[in-house]
Structures are given as structure tokens and as C-alpha cells.
Design a protein around this motif. Structure first.
Motif, PDB file in Angstrom:
ATOM      1  N   GLU A  47      15.533 -48.208  56.503  1.00 49.82           N
ATOM      2  CA  GLU A  47      16.101 -47.063  57.234  1.00 49.82           C
ATOM      3  C   GLU A  47      15.016 -46.042  57.559  1.00 49.82           C
ATOM      4  O   GLU A  47      14.982 -45.470  58.649  1.00 49.82           O
ATOM      5  CB  GLU A  47      17.215 -46.386  56.423  1.00 49.82           C
ATOM      6  N   HIS A  51      13.928 -44.951  61.343  1.00 47.48           N
ATOM      7  CA  HIS A  51      13.925 -43.551  61.774  1.00 47.48           C
ATOM      8  C   HIS A  51      12.532 -43.148  62.264  1.00 47.48           C
ATOM      9  O   HIS A  51      12.390 -42.538  63.325  1.00 47.48           O
ATOM     10  CB  HIS A  51      14.366 -42.643  60.624  1.00 47.48           C
ATOM     11  N   VAL A  55      11.506 -41.793  65.973  1.00 49.80           N
ATOM     12  CA  VAL A  55      10.917 -40.459  66.089  1.00 49.80           C
ATOM     13  C   VAL A  55       9.520 -40.570  66.698  1.00 49.80           C
ATOM     14  O   VAL A  55       9.102 -39.707  67.476  1.00 49.80           O
ATOM     15  CB  VAL A  55      10.899 -39.756  64.715  1.00 49.80           C
ATOM     16  N   ASN A  91      18.071 -35.128  63.290  1.00 50.38           N
ATOM     17  CA  ASN A  91      17.344 -34.974  62.034  1.00 50.38           C
ATOM     18  C   ASN A  91      18.163 -34.227  60.982  1.00 50.38           C
ATOM     19  O   ASN A  91      18.107 -34.570  59.808  1.00 50.38           O
ATOM     20  CB  ASN A  91      15.992 -34.302  62.270  1.00 50.38           C
ATOM     21  N   GLU A  94      20.835 -36.820  59.784  1.00 57.28           N
ATOM     22  CA  GLU A  94      20.245 -37.872  58.958  1.00 57.28           C
ATOM     23  C   GLU A  94      19.706 -37.327  57.640  1.00 57.28           C
ATOM     24  O   GLU A  94      19.690 -38.040  56.640  1.00 57.28           O
ATOM     25  CB  GLU A  94      19.154 -38.617  59.729  1.00 57.28           C
ATOM     26  N   PHE A 100      18.279 -42.284  53.077  1.00 52.56           N
ATOM     27  CA  PHE A 100      16.856 -42.021  53.219  1.00 52.56           C
ATOM     28  C   PHE A 100      16.278 -41.489  51.912  1.00 52.56           C
ATOM     29  O   PHE A 100      16.944 -40.749  51.181  1.00 52.56           O
ATOM     30  CB  PHE A 100      16.615 -41.006  54.340  1.00 52.56           C
ATOM     31  N   ARG A 105      13.852 -37.056  53.769  1.00 53.96           N
ATOM     32  CA  ARG A 105      14.902 -36.094  54.127  1.00 53.96           C
ATOM     33  C   ARG A 105      14.304 -34.698  54.266  1.00 53.96           C
ATOM     34  O   ARG A 105      14.684 -33.934  55.160  1.00 53.96           O
ATOM     35  CB  ARG A 105      16.031 -36.155  53.116  1.00 53.96           C
ATOM     36  N   MET A 108      12.597 -34.580  57.547  1.00 50.17           N
ATOM     37  CA  MET A 108      13.574 -34.445  58.635  1.00 50.17           C
ATOM     38  C   MET A 108      13.990 -32.988  58.839  1.00 50.17           C
ATOM     39  O   MET A 108      14.174 -32.548  59.980  1.00 50.17           O
ATOM     40  CB  MET A 108      14.808 -35.297  58.335  1.00 50.17           C
TER      41      MET A 108
END
Length: 133
Positions: A47, A51, A55, A91, A94, A100, A105, A108
Motif C-alpha cells: 500500500e 501510494h 504521488v 492524503n 489516507e 499505511f 501517515r 501524508m
């Protein structure tokens, strides 16, 4: 018929600084994931890679649109606002998901904050400027 509208180049230095920080964080995230894949695979999940790659695509698209916006392209400036808004929202959402790793995190949340800044500054520039099509 030629477009005779005045083309004003907006001051996007603040936006450029935030986008450069976003690109740097994105590259650093990809490097960290590559290192963690060997050193601590539980911190470099599928994951997280998914991501980071998505990104990363936006880390290429956003500076390209910003470059066009700095030349006075109104649509490019609109694209910068839209991309930043979507990145901020995605972001934040998520970062709330447990799928994550914690370090990502946090990353993000930082990216979301940068994108809020980009969206606000670019939106203000768009509202102030009389840009051509």
C-alpha cells in the motif's frame, strides 16, 4: 480571431517553494521505501509503495503545470489548484487509514499541509490575475 486579452504572469514564488518541498519529500519517500524494503519490509508495504508511486506521478505533473502557469497560462494555474486540492484531500483521508505504516501517515499529513498551501496561494493568484486562456 486572435485572443487579445492581457496576459499577466502571476507571482507564484510561494507556490514554487511549496511545490519544490513536495517534490523533495516525494523523492525522499521513494528512497526511504527502497531502503526499508530491504531493512524493514513491514514498514514498506505494498500500500505504501502504491501510494508513493501515484504521488510520484503528481510530483512530475504538478511542476509541469506550475511552469506553464508561471508563463501566464490560466488553465495551467487552474490545474495547479485542482491537483493540489485533490492531493490534500486524498492524503488526509489516507493518513487516517491503518493500512499505511505510521511514518508514512505522518508524511501524508505533511504533504496535505503543503498542498493546502499550494491550493490557497495558487487560488489567490488565479483570483487576482487577468490571465490569458
Amino acid at each position: 480571431m486572435a485572443n487579445n486579452a492581457a496576459r499577466v504572469v502571476p507571482d507564484l514564488r510561494g507556490v514554487s517553494t511549496l511545490v519544490a518541498a513536495y517534490v523533495a519529500i516525494t523523492v525522499a519517500t521513494l528512497v526511504v521505501l527502497a531502503v526499508l524494503s530491504g531493512a524493514a519490509p513491514t514498514l514498506a508495504t505494498g500500500e505504501a509503495w502504491g501510494h508513493a508511486v501515484i504521488v510520484g506521478v503528481f510530483a512530475v505533473a504538478l511542476p509541469l503545470r506550475l511552469r506553464a502557469a508561471r508563463r501566464g497560462a490560466r488553465r495551467a494555474l487552474t490545474a495547479v489548484v485542482v491537483i493540489a486540492s485533490v492531493l490534500a484531500l486524498v492524503n488526509v483521508v489516507e493518513a487516517l487509514l491503518p493500512a499505511f505504516p505510521g511514518w508514512m501517515r505522518g508524511e501524508m499529513v505533511v504533504v496535505a499541509a503543503l498542498m493546502v498551501g499550494v491550493g490557497v496561494l495558487a487560488g489567490r493568484a488565479r483570483a487576482r490575475g487577468t490571465l490569458g486562456a
